[in-house]
Design a protein around this motif. Structure first.
Motif, PDB file in Angstrom:
ATOM      1  N   ARG A  98       0.832  -1.216   0.000  1.00 19.20           N
ATOM      2  CA  ARG A  98       0.000   0.000   0.000  1.00 19.20           C
ATOM      3  C   ARG A  98       0.857   1.251   0.000  1.00 19.20           C
ATOM      4  O   ARG A  98       0.573   2.212  -0.712  1.00 19.20           O
ATOM      5  N   ARG A  99       1.929   1.218   0.795  1.00 20.06           N
ATOM      6  CA  ARG A  99       2.837   2.390   0.834  1.00 20.06           C
ATOM      7  C   ARG A  99       3.506   2.592  -0.526  1.00 20.06           C
ATOM      8  O   ARG A  99       3.644   3.707  -1.004  1.00 20.06           O
ATOM      9  N   ASN A 100       3.931   1.483  -1.131  1.00 15.43           N
ATOM     10  CA  ASN A 100       4.609   1.576  -2.434  1.00 15.43           C
ATOM     11  C   ASN A 100       3.656   2.106  -3.517  1.00 15.43           C
ATOM     12  O   ASN A 100       4.042   2.908  -4.365  1.00 15.43           O
ATOM     13  N   VAL A 101       2.422   1.644  -3.453  1.00 19.57           N
ATOM     14  CA  VAL A 101       1.407   2.072  -4.424  1.00 19.57           C
ATOM     15  C   VAL A 101       1.096   3.564  -4.231  1.00 19.57           C
ATOM     16  O   VAL A 101       0.999   4.324  -5.205  1.00 19.57           O
ATOM     17  N   ALA A 102       0.989   3.984  -2.979  1.00 22.30           N
ATOM     18  CA  ALA A 102       0.694   5.397  -2.688  1.00 22.30           C
ATOM     19  C   ALA A 102       1.832   6.283  -3.188  1.00 22.30           C
ATOM     20  O   ALA A 102       1.598   7.337  -3.790  1.00 22.30           O
ATOM     21  N   ARG A 103       3.072   5.852  -2.956  1.00 23.44           N
ATOM     22  CA  ARG A 103       4.236   6.630  -3.400  1.00 23.44           C
ATOM     23  C   ARG A 103       4.236   6.785  -4.919  1.00 23.44           C
ATOM     24  O   ARG A 103       4.701   7.788  -5.458  1.00 23.44           O
ATOM     25  N   ALA A 104       3.698   5.782  -5.612  1.00 19.22           N
ATOM     26  CA  ALA A 104       3.634   5.820  -7.081  1.00 19.22           C
ATOM     27  C   ALA A 104       2.432   6.648  -7.558  1.00 19.22           C
ATOM     28  O   ALA A 104       2.192   6.754  -8.764  1.00 19.22           O
ATOM     29  N   GLY A 105       1.669   7.209  -6.633  1.00 19.25           N
ATOM     30  CA  GLY A 105       0.510   8.028  -6.995  1.00 19.25           C
ATOM     31  C   GLY A 105      -0.664   7.201  -7.495  1.00 19.25           C
ATOM     32  O   GLY A 105      -1.524   7.694  -8.220  1.00 19.25           O
ATOM     33  N   LEU A 106      -0.699   5.920  -7.091  1.00 26.06           N
ATOM     34  CA  LEU A 106      -1.721   5.008  -7.617  1.00 26.06           C
ATOM     35  C   LEU A 106      -2.733   4.589  -6.545  1.00 26.06           C
ATOM     36  O   LEU A 106      -3.462   3.608  -6.723  1.00 26.06           O
ATOM     37  N   GLY A 107      -2.763   5.361  -5.456  1.00 24.94           N
ATOM     38  CA  GLY A 107      -3.622   5.001  -4.331  1.00 24.94           C
ATOM     39  C   GLY A 107      -5.094   4.837  -4.697  1.00 24.94           C
ATOM     40  O   GLY A 107      -5.785   4.006  -4.125  1.00 24.94           O
ATOM     41  N   THR A 108      -5.560   5.618  -5.667  1.00 23.54           N
ATOM     42  CA  THR A 108      -6.983   5.529  -6.037  1.00 23.54           C
ATOM     43  C   THR A 108      -7.208   4.582  -7.223  1.00 23.54           C
ATOM     44  O   THR A 108      -8.341   4.321  -7.613  1.00 23.54           O
ATOM     45  N   VAL A 109      -6.119   4.078  -7.802  1.00 19.69           N
ATOM     46  CA  VAL A 109      -6.205   3.198  -8.984  1.00 19.69           C
ATOM     47  C   VAL A 109      -6.137   1.728  -8.570  1.00 19.69           C
ATOM     48  O   VAL A 109      -6.781   0.866  -9.164  1.00 19.69           O
ATOM     49  N   VAL A 110      -5.341   1.473  -7.528  1.00 14.80           N
ATOM     50  CA  VAL A 110      -5.058   0.097  -7.114  1.00 14.80           C
ATOM     51  C   VAL A 110      -5.801  -0.230  -5.823  1.00 14.80           C
ATOM     52  O   VAL A 110      -5.731   0.515  -4.851  1.00 14.80           O
ATOM     53  N   ASP A 111      -6.493  -1.349  -5.828  1.00 13.61           N
ATOM     54  CA  ASP A 111      -7.200  -1.844  -4.644  1.00 13.61           C
ATOM     55  C   ASP A 111      -6.511  -3.137  -4.210  1.00 13.61           C
ATOM     56  O   ASP A 111      -6.452  -4.090  -4.979  1.00 13.61           O
ATOM     57  N   ILE A 112      -5.978  -3.149  -2.989  1.00 18.76           N
ATOM     58  CA  ILE A 112      -5.291  -4.341  -2.474  1.00 18.76           C
ATOM     59  C   ILE A 112      -6.235  -5.056  -1.518  1.00 18.76           C
ATOM     60  O   ILE A 112      -6.639  -4.496  -0.497  1.00 18.76           O
ATOM     61  N   ARG A 113      -6.615  -6.263  -1.850  1.00 24.15           N
ATOM     62  CA  ARG A 113      -7.571  -7.026  -1.035  1.00 24.15           C
ATOM     63  C   ARG A 113      -6.801  -8.090  -0.248  1.00 24.15           C
ATOM     64  O   ARG A 113      -6.150  -8.965  -0.848  1.00 24.15           O
ATOM     65  N   VAL A 114      -6.851  -8.019   1.079  1.00 26.58           N
ATOM     66  CA  VAL A 114      -6.097  -8.948   1.925  1.00 26.58           C
ATOM     67  C   VAL A 114      -6.936 -10.187   2.237  1.00 26.58           C
ATOM     68  O   VAL A 114      -8.097 -10.066   2.633  1.00 26.58           O
ATOM     69  N   GLY A 115      -6.329 -11.361   2.067  1.00 29.88           N
ATOM     70  CA  GLY A 115      -7.006 -12.615   2.382  1.00 29.88           C
ATOM     71  C   GLY A 115      -6.550 -13.697   1.431  1.00 29.88           C
ATOM     72  O   GLY A 115      -5.878 -13.408   0.442  1.00 29.88           O
ATOM     73  N   PRO A 116      -6.885 -14.950   1.729  1.00 28.46           N
ATOM     74  CA  PRO A 116      -6.536 -16.034   0.801  1.00 28.46           C
ATOM     75  C   PRO A 116      -7.199 -15.772  -0.561  1.00 28.46           C
ATOM     76  O   PRO A 116      -8.400 -15.486  -0.602  1.00 28.46           O
ATOM     77  N   ALA A 117      -6.421 -15.862  -1.622  1.00 32.84           N
ATOM     78  CA  ALA A 117      -6.931 -15.490  -2.946  1.00 32.84           C
ATOM     79  C   ALA A 117      -8.167 -16.302  -3.325  1.00 32.84           C
ATOM     80  O   ALA A 117      -9.093 -15.776  -3.946  1.00 32.84           O
ATOM     81  N   THR A 118      -8.168 -17.576  -2.953  1.00 33.71           N
ATOM     82  CA  THR A 118      -9.308 -18.430  -3.314  1.00 33.71           C
ATOM     83  C   THR A 118     -10.611 -17.858  -2.762  1.00 33.71           C
ATOM     84  O   THR A 118     -11.635 -17.852  -3.454  1.00 33.71           O
TER      85      THR A 118
END
Ligand code: SAH
Ligand code: DHB
Ligand code: MG
Length: 222
Positions: A98-118
């Protein structure tokens, strides 16, 4: 031929790649936070970006975020107003991502969903999530066949599915392997072969990531 030469050539190819500061920073910060260095190489990241651009992708799904290095590359290939959803089960990795994405200015473009992918994939299917234009599979290798199955349910005709690490130093051809990762990857290949809705290939690669490869599959009917 050896890993040292492959690495030197990847450094040479790196001059073509023009890696931006936010991508460099994502690698530095991921290493500082103790994440394993198993992200795609810059050359591979650029390939992901180019494929997203060729695909005119407006929605991308990534399975396996780590520190969001490949995520940022893929997101840079999105059409304007495009979105990327990435799945990660490790809470600490997701925090770094999330920090890396925010630094890239992509905070509103990228959604990181935490949990087992299945679980997340099952939820997306249940909620009839609109089909993605591009799907990048790069999480636990044992589950690739399941991820392919779920990806098909989240695809339309024309969706591009890319899977990383499908060659594993050539171990993929060992039909007797007892390694869960190799067995999983062989199930993934079988699924690709037997799926009439998909046209696929796999490419062996050498470079800074050693000897491995990726598969590319186009969904040809829905
Ligand atoms: N795509 C990243 C690398 C991903 S490494 C890049 O190239 O930059 C694989 C990631 O998948 C790891 O972060 C690992 O924690 C995550 N992972 C493994 N099993 C998972 C699962 N069952 N569900 C979600 N994420 C998983
Ligand atoms: C591993 C995972 C990856 O996604 C990768 O690119 C390399 C290695 C691993 O789990 O070992
Ligand atoms: Mg990988």
């Amino acid at each position: 031929m050896n890993d040292k030469l492959w690495n030197e050539v990847d450094v040479y190819i790196g001059r073509l790649v023009e890696q931006e500061d936010a991508l460099r920073a994502a690698l530095v910060e991921s290493a500082k936070a103790g994440l394993p260095p198993i992200h795609v190489s810059p050359a591979q990241g650029k390939l992901l970006m180019l494929l997203a651009q060729v695909q005119r992708a407006r929605s991308i799904l990534e399975i396996g975020t780590l520190g969001a290095y490949s995520t940022i590359w893929l997101a840079r290939g999105l059409d304007p107003d495009g979105r990327l959803l990435t799945l990660e089960f490790n809470r600490e990795y997701a925090h770094v991502a999330r920090r890396n994405v925010a630094r890239a200015g992509l905070g509103t473009v990228v959604d990181i969903r935490v949990g087992p992918a299945t679980d997340t994939l099952r939820q997306l299917i249940r909620e009839s999530h609109p089909p993605f234009d591009l799907i990048f599979i790069d999480a636990d290798k044992a589950s690739y066949a399941d991820y392919l199955e779920a990806s098909l349910q989240l695809s339309r005709t024309g969706t591009l599915i890319i899977a990383d690490n499908v060659i594993r130093k050539g171990a993929i051809i060992d039909a007797q392997s007892t390694d869960a990762n190799i067995r999983g990857m062989r199930r993934f290949f079988e699924r690709l072969q037997n799926e009439p809705r998909i046209s696929a290939t796999a490419i062996q690669t050498v470079g800074s990531k050693g000897y491995d490869g990726f598969a590319i599959a186009l969904v040809t009917s829905g």
